[in-house]
Write a protein that holds these residues in place. Structure first.
Motif, PDB file in Angstrom:
ATOM      1  N   MET A   1       0.847  -1.197   0.000  1.00 53.45           N
ATOM      2  CA  MET A   1       0.000   0.000   0.000  1.00 53.45           C
ATOM      3  C   MET A   1       0.881   1.246   0.000  1.00 53.45           C
ATOM      4  SD  MET A   1      -3.063   0.995   2.613  1.00 53.45           S
ATOM      5  CE  MET A   1      -4.092   2.438   2.360  1.00 53.45           C
ATOM      6  N   SER A   2       0.612   2.201  -0.893  1.00 53.23           N
ATOM      7  CA  SER A   2       1.463   3.373  -1.014  1.00 53.23           C
ATOM      8  C   SER A   2       1.177   4.392   0.085  1.00 53.23           C
ATOM      9  CB  SER A   2       1.270   4.025  -2.388  1.00 53.23           C
ATOM     10  OG  SER A   2      -0.053   4.523  -2.518  1.00 53.23           O
ATOM     11  N   TRP A   3       2.144   5.251   0.312  1.00 53.65           N
ATOM     12  CA  TRP A   3       2.019   6.361   1.252  1.00 53.65           C
ATOM     13  C   TRP A   3       1.138   7.413   0.594  1.00 53.65           C
ATOM     14  CZ3 TRP A   3       3.450  11.562   1.793  1.00 53.65           C
ATOM     15  CH2 TRP A   3       3.646  12.030   3.090  1.00 53.65           C
ATOM     16  N   ASN A   4       0.062   7.815   1.271  1.00 55.49           N
ATOM     17  CA  ASN A   4      -0.901   8.703   0.628  1.00 55.49           C
ATOM     18  C   ASN A   4      -0.939  10.078   1.280  1.00 55.49           C
ATOM     19  OD1 ASN A   4      -3.201   9.118  -1.307  1.00 55.49           O
ATOM     20  ND2 ASN A   4      -4.254   9.543   0.622  1.00 55.49           N
ATOM     21  N   ALA A   5      -0.995  11.093   0.437  1.00 58.85           N
ATOM     22  CA  ALA A   5      -1.105  12.470   0.909  1.00 58.85           C
ATOM     23  C   ALA A   5      -2.446  13.059   0.483  1.00 58.85           C
ATOM     24  CB  ALA A   5       0.029  13.311   0.345  1.00 58.85           C
ATOM     25  N   ASN A   6      -3.202  13.552   1.454  1.00 61.55           N
ATOM     26  CA  ASN A   6      -4.416  14.315   1.177  1.00 61.55           C
ATOM     27  C   ASN A   6      -4.101  15.780   1.430  1.00 61.55           C
ATOM     28  OD1 ASN A   6      -6.493  12.076   0.912  1.00 61.55           O
ATOM     29  ND2 ASN A   6      -5.682  11.626   2.950  1.00 61.55           N
ATOM     30  N   VAL A   7      -4.391  16.631   0.469  1.00 60.39           N
ATOM     31  CA  VAL A   7      -4.122  18.064   0.634  1.00 60.39           C
ATOM     32  C   VAL A   7      -5.441  18.825   0.545  1.00 60.39           C
ATOM     33  CG1 VAL A   7      -2.890  20.076  -0.217  1.00 60.39           C
ATOM     34  CG2 VAL A   7      -1.819  17.821  -0.346  1.00 60.39           C
ATOM     35  N   LEU A   8      -5.804  19.495   1.626  1.00 61.29           N
ATOM     36  CA  LEU A   8      -7.021  20.298   1.673  1.00 61.29           C
ATOM     37  C   LEU A   8      -6.630  21.743   1.375  1.00 61.29           C
ATOM     38  CD1 LEU A   8      -7.045  18.009   4.097  1.00 61.29           C
ATOM     39  CD2 LEU A   8      -9.294  18.965   4.515  1.00 61.29           C
ATOM     40  N   THR A   9      -7.144  22.287   0.275  1.00 58.24           N
ATOM     41  CA  THR A   9      -6.672  23.568  -0.215  1.00 58.24           C
ATOM     42  C   THR A   9      -7.738  24.297  -1.026  1.00 58.24           C
ATOM     43  OG1 THR A   9      -5.050  24.591  -1.715  1.00 58.24           O
ATOM     44  CG2 THR A   9      -5.653  22.313  -2.169  1.00 58.24           C
ATOM     45  N   PRO A  18       5.768  21.151  -8.303  1.00 60.33           N
ATOM     46  CA  PRO A  18       7.148  20.670  -8.445  1.00 60.33           C
ATOM     47  C   PRO A  18       7.343  19.221  -8.014  1.00 60.33           C
ATOM     48  CG  PRO A  18       6.967  22.214  -6.612  1.00 60.33           C
ATOM     49  CD  PRO A  18       5.689  22.297  -7.382  1.00 60.33           C
ATOM     50  N   LEU A  19       6.390  18.689  -7.258  1.00 59.39           N
ATOM     51  CA  LEU A  19       6.497  17.291  -6.827  1.00 59.39           C
ATOM     52  C   LEU A  19       6.290  16.313  -7.978  1.00 59.39           C
ATOM     53  CD1 LEU A  19       4.542  17.447  -3.445  1.00 59.39           C
ATOM     54  CD2 LEU A  19       7.019  17.549  -3.793  1.00 59.39           C
ATOM     55  N   ALA A  20       5.872  16.817  -9.130  1.00 63.96           N
ATOM     56  CA  ALA A  20       5.707  15.947 -10.300  1.00 63.96           C
ATOM     57  C   ALA A  20       7.041  15.676 -10.988  1.00 63.96           C
ATOM     58  CB  ALA A  20       4.741  16.592 -11.293  1.00 63.96           C
ATOM     59  N   HIS A  21       8.109  16.275 -10.473  1.00 63.53           N
ATOM     60  CA  HIS A  21       9.409  16.152 -11.113  1.00 63.53           C
ATOM     61  C   HIS A  21      10.422  15.481 -10.178  1.00 63.53           C
ATOM     62  CE1 HIS A  21       7.832  18.829 -14.209  1.00 63.53           C
ATOM     63  NE2 HIS A  21       7.338  19.548 -13.214  1.00 63.53           N
ATOM     64  N   SER A  22      11.549  15.135 -10.721  1.00 63.28           N
ATOM     65  CA  SER A  22      12.683  14.582  -9.985  1.00 63.28           C
ATOM     66  C   SER A  22      12.266  13.344  -9.180  1.00 63.28           C
ATOM     67  CB  SER A  22      13.282  15.657  -9.065  1.00 63.28           C
ATOM     68  OG  SER A  22      14.513  15.239  -8.525  1.00 63.28           O
ATOM     69  N   LEU A  23      12.852  13.173  -7.980  1.00 60.06           N
ATOM     70  CA  LEU A  23      12.619  11.963  -7.185  1.00 60.06           C
ATOM     71  C   LEU A  23      11.148  11.774  -6.846  1.00 60.06           C
ATOM     72  CD1 LEU A  23      15.572  12.075  -4.598  1.00 60.06           C
ATOM     73  CD2 LEU A  23      15.353  10.564  -6.576  1.00 60.06           C
ATOM     74  N   ALA A  24      10.493  12.837  -6.382  1.00 59.74           N
ATOM     75  CA  ALA A  24       9.090  12.729  -5.980  1.00 59.74           C
ATOM     76  C   ALA A  24       8.205  12.379  -7.160  1.00 59.74           C
ATOM     77  CB  ALA A  24       8.618  14.023  -5.331  1.00 59.74           C
ATOM     78  N   GLY A  25       8.498  12.948  -8.329  1.00 58.11           N
ATOM     79  CA  GLY A  25       7.705  12.662  -9.525  1.00 58.11           C
ATOM     80  C   GLY A  25       7.834  11.225  -9.972  1.00 58.11           C
ATOM     81  N   ARG A  26       9.062  10.716  -9.965  1.00 58.17           N
ATOM     82  CA  ARG A  26       9.263   9.314 -10.347  1.00 58.17           C
ATOM     83  C   ARG A  26       8.588   8.380  -9.347  1.00 58.17           C
ATOM     84  NH1 ARG A  26      14.468  11.297 -11.750  1.00 58.17           N
ATOM     85  NH2 ARG A  26      15.397  10.531  -9.819  1.00 58.17           N
ATOM     86  N   ALA A  27       8.675   8.739  -8.068  1.00 58.52           N
ATOM     87  CA  ALA A  27       8.035   7.909  -7.042  1.00 58.52           C
ATOM     88  C   ALA A  27       6.517   7.931  -7.180  1.00 58.52           C
ATOM     89  CB  ALA A  27       8.448   8.398  -5.648  1.00 58.52           C
ATOM     90  N   ASP A  29       4.904   8.332 -10.064  1.00 57.76           N
ATOM     91  CA  ASP A  29       4.626   7.490 -11.231  1.00 57.76           C
ATOM     92  C   ASP A  29       4.748   6.012 -10.900  1.00 57.76           C
ATOM     93  OD1 ASP A  29       4.205   9.733 -12.772  1.00 57.76           O
ATOM     94  OD2 ASP A  29       6.240   9.792 -13.586  1.00 57.76           O
ATOM     95  N   ASP A  30       5.662   5.682  -9.996  1.00 56.89           N
ATOM     96  CA  ASP A  30       5.904   4.284  -9.628  1.00 56.89           C
ATOM     97  C   ASP A  30       4.919   3.772  -8.578  1.00 56.89           C
ATOM     98  OD1 ASP A  30       8.025   4.209 -11.381  1.00 56.89           O
ATOM     99  OD2 ASP A  30       9.556   4.551  -9.848  1.00 56.89           O
ATOM    100  N   GLY A  31       4.059   4.650  -8.082  1.00 60.55           N
ATOM    101  CA  GLY A  31       3.068   4.228  -7.099  1.00 60.55           C
ATOM    102  C   GLY A  31       3.598   4.113  -5.683  1.00 60.55           C
ATOM    103  N   VAL A 160      12.682   5.438  -2.890  1.00 59.83           N
ATOM    104  CA  VAL A 160      12.728   6.748  -3.550  1.00 59.83           C
ATOM    105  C   VAL A 160      14.162   7.179  -3.833  1.00 59.83           C
ATOM    106  CG1 VAL A 160      12.174   9.201  -3.346  1.00 59.83           C
ATOM    107  CG2 VAL A 160      10.522   7.476  -2.604  1.00 59.83           C
ATOM    108  N   MET A 161      15.013   7.140  -2.813  1.00 60.83           N
ATOM    109  CA  MET A 161      16.420   7.467  -3.019  1.00 60.83           C
ATOM    110  C   MET A 161      17.171   6.228  -3.482  1.00 60.83           C
ATOM    111  SD  MET A 161      17.500  10.222  -0.089  1.00 60.83           S
ATOM    112  CE  MET A 161      16.781   9.427   1.347  1.00 60.83           C
ATOM    113  N   GLY A 162      18.213   6.440  -4.246  1.00 58.32           N
ATOM    114  CA  GLY A 162      18.942   5.322  -4.837  1.00 58.32           C
ATOM    115  C   GLY A 162      19.528   4.369  -3.822  1.00 58.32           C
ATOM    116  N   ALA A 163      20.158   4.914  -2.781  1.00 59.38           N
ATOM    117  CA  ALA A 163      20.786   4.074  -1.758  1.00 59.38           C
ATOM    118  C   ALA A 163      20.018   4.222  -0.456  1.00 59.38           C
ATOM    119  CB  ALA A 163      22.248   4.475  -1.553  1.00 59.38           C
ATOM    120  N   ALA A 164      19.878   3.124   0.254  1.00 62.13           N
ATOM    121  CA  ALA A 164      19.113   3.144   1.500  1.00 62.13           C
ATOM    122  C   ALA A 164      19.744   4.059   2.535  1.00 62.13           C
ATOM    123  CB  ALA A 164      18.993   1.723   2.057  1.00 62.13           C
TER     124      ALA A 164
END
Length: 231
Positions: A1-9, A18-27, A29-31, A160-164
């Motif tokens: 089960m993935s980590w889920n974020a709810n944003v009330l805005t 910006p979270l759609a890019h770099s590490l967060a974006g790939r994560a 996309d990867d679920g 998410v990060m390459g090395a643990a």
């Protein structure tokens, strides 16, 4: 089960931003994590979809209404009751790496983005909400703070990060700022990489890094060095 974020805005179009890019974006996309935005105005009950009103006692600006926000929070709690509710507000507790690690280790988080002059205090009395601030300054709204909090959490999620170990020796992890880094070329503009880092002696390198971390923390963040001594 993935980590889920709810944003009330009031501005769901700001996410993932910006979270759609770099590490967060790939994560994303990867679920590894998922994102749901909640439009606070959907929980207003009048024809104008009002979410704020004038401050009791007078004063400038408007205050976000407790009844509307509570309805929005109850909605996300029904979907994800285990996730803590965070309110981004300059009146909140400082966002620390310790809190980030705790949130990243859980099922996810629900983030309420404050706006205007603030939030009706009765909301914090009626619901279990953790007020959090990203710094001693005021922004136009909590959305930017929410992006900061999410980015800090997402990078710590497994995979998410390459090395643990990438997140272990970083600023604030041991109560200190991180030691300085160097890379090739060995000499640049007359400046060379410290000899100890080129020695291959891992014990000396570790000692140098610890000493530099303490030195830089002492000069740049004396408040952190005092806390480090008390640990």
């Amino acid at each position: 089960m993935s980590w889920n974020a709810n944003v009330l805005t009031l501005y769901p179009e700001m996410f993932p931003g910006p979270l759609a890019h770099s590490l967060a974006g790939r994560a994303l996309d990867d679920g590894i994590w998922s994102l749901d935005t909640v439009q606070i105005r959907d929980f207003a009950t009048d024809k104008h979809r009002s979410v704020d009103d004038t401050p009791a006692g007078g004063g400038a600006g408007m205050v976000m209404r407790a009844d509307v926000l509570a309805a929005a929070i109850d909605h996300v709690l029904e979907r994800q009751p285990q996730a803590p509710v965070i309110a981004m507000t300059p009146r909140g507790l400082p966002l620390t790496q310790l809190l980030v690690r705790a949130l990243a280790a859980g099922p996810g988080v629900s983030i309420l983005c404050g706006r205007f002059e603030g939030i009706d205090e009765r909301l914090f009395e009626a619901r279990t909400i953790i007020p959090v601030s990203i710094g001693d300054y005021v922004l136009s709204g909590g959305e930017t703070g929410a992006l900061v909090l999410l980015d800090a959490c997402i990078r710590l999620l497994p995979g998410v990060m390459g090395a643990a170990t990438s997140g272990v020796e970083e600023s604030f992890e041991a109560g200190l700022l991180e030691y300085p880094h160097y890379t090739r070329p060995t000499e640049w503009e007359g400046r060379t990489i410290p000899e100890v880092l080129r020695s291959g002696d891992h014990a000396k390198i570790a000692a140098w890094r610890k000493a530099r971390a303490e030195e830089d923390t002492r000069s740049r963040r004396p408040d952190l060095i005092e806390r480090h001594r008390d640990v």
